[in-house]
Design an enzyme around this catalytic site. Structure first.
Site, PDB file in Angstrom:
ATOM      1  N   GLN A 272      -4.495  -1.650   9.787  1.00  0.00           N
ATOM      2  CA  GLN A 272      -4.353  -2.957   9.131  1.00  0.00           C
ATOM      3  C   GLN A 272      -4.913  -4.075  10.022  1.00  0.00           C
ATOM      4  OE1 GLN A 272      -3.161  -3.480   5.924  1.00  0.00           O
ATOM      5  NE2 GLN A 272      -3.777  -5.603   6.271  1.00  0.00           N
TER       6      GLN A 272
ATOM      7  N   LYS B   6       0.842  -1.202   0.000  1.00  0.00           N
ATOM      8  CA  LYS B   6       0.000   0.000   0.000  1.00  0.00           C
ATOM      9  C   LYS B   6       0.881   1.258   0.000  1.00  0.00           C
ATOM     10  CE  LYS B   6      -3.773  -2.408   2.267  1.00  0.00           C
ATOM     11  NZ  LYS B   6      -4.350  -2.845   3.541  1.00  0.00           N
TER      12      LYS B   6
ATOM     13  N   ASP C 194     -11.082   2.942   4.862  1.00  0.00           N
ATOM     14  CA  ASP C 194     -11.406   1.509   4.783  1.00  0.00           C
ATOM     15  C   ASP C 194     -12.909   1.279   4.873  1.00  0.00           C
ATOM     16  OD1 ASP C 194      -9.562  -0.380   4.191  1.00  0.00           O
ATOM     17  OD2 ASP C 194      -8.794  -0.609   6.238  1.00  0.00           O
TER      18      ASP C 194
END
Ligand code: NAD
Length: 282
Positions: A93, A49, A116
């Site tokens: 994450q 990422k 997200d």
């Protein structure tokens, strides 16, 4: 003859558009990636990422906390990032160490920076079909559906997997488009009963060869989200037995090169959207 859904190519064109748009901005969007603990796959994803952010001109900031960090430590960091003007998007994450409550952490991310799409308010926006930042993998699937002009209205869609990351949000996005959605999961008694009727199958499980030839009808469209590393040959496979199933499909995504690149492209796009929305507030 089946058509391959080329996620790699579609993702590249999305990244190029993002890059061009960022080039024309005075300041750069910033994405904070928070990694807690030592999960090796998470480290690989975070680095990927980071690299992709740099390629399109997004400033990426990595925050690594040790495995034994407390929930308070994590929430304190997120609160700081919520207030930090150079940060437009925050990604925590997953998975988190077991002693940290995932929902408390996700709730702490400011909804305007929730790239997200896992904050309860973002999930609410998705269910209400309101504008918002939606989870990246499901958005990536929708973009592929649009790119290939696949009409989902009134279609029988079977989603395999009901996680908050993929299964649930993609089901909701498809419901918002008036598909008839059936969600199957680990407790589903006879998976093939549902998949055999499906016009579209989206599999997000993490089990190699879960979907086989005898489980699908001719002309089916398949989006294979699964990522399974084979212990013997070290290669990555999806949930679908691609070689066996492909000739029955009208469209199918490969693994790798299908959903994976789209997920990252949509994360970059969400970061740019968050940046622009925050600019509007000023
Ligand atoms: P998860 O473990 O949270 O959820 C798995 C789901 O599969 C659960 O809903 C479970 O009920 C269901 N399931 C398990 N065994 C089953 C079975 N035998 N039959 C039917 N359903 C079954 O996983 P997740 O985070 O949703 O990810 C799913 C897969 O997608 C994983 O392989 C993951 O690596 C992959 N993934 C890929 C991307 C990408 O960008 N390509 C993004 C996210 C996840």
């Amino acid at each position: 003859m089946y058509k391959l859904i080329d996620g790699k190519k579609v993702a590249e064109s999305i990244r190029n558009k993002i890059k061009d748009e960022i080039n024309s901005l005075d300041t750069k969007p910033g994405l904070a990636v928070v990694l807690i603990g030592n999960d090796p796959s998470s480290k690989v994803y975070v680095n990927l990422k980071y690299k992709k952010c740099m390629e399109v001109g997004i400033e990426s900031y990595k925050y690594e906390l040790s495995e034994d960090s407390s929930e308070d430590d994590v929430i304190e960091l997120i609160t700081k990032l919520n207030d930090d003007k150079k940060i437009n998007g925050i990604l925590v994450q997953m998975p988190l160490p077991k002693h940290i409550n995932r929902n408390n952490v996700l709730k702490a991310v400011d909804v305007s920076k929730d790239v997200d799409g896992f904050n309860p308010e973002s999930i609410g926006n998705l269910i209400l079909n309101k504008q918002g930042l939606y989870p990246c993998t499901p958005v990536g699937i929708i973009k592929l559906i649009d790119h290939y002009n696949i009409d989902v209205k009134g279609k029988e869609v079977v989603v395999i997997g009901n996680s908050i990351i993929v299964g649930n949000p993609i089901s909701q996005l498809l419901l918002n488009r008036m598909a008839t959605v059936t969600v199957c999961h680990i407790e589903t008694k006879d998976l093939s009963l549902y998949t055999k009727k499906a016009d579209i199958i989206i599999s997000a499980v993490g089990k190699k060869n879960l979907v086989t030839k005898d489980m699908v009808k001719e002309g089916v469209i398949i989006f294979d989200v699964g990522i399974n590393k084979d212990k013997e040959d070290g290669k990555i496979y999806g949930d679908v037995d691609f070689e066996q199933v492909k000739d029955l499909c009208s469209y199918i995504t490969p693994v790798p090169g299908g959903i994976g690149p789209m997920t990252i492209a949509c994360l970059l796009e969400n970061t740019l959207i968050a940046y622009k929305n925050q600019g509007k507030d000023k």
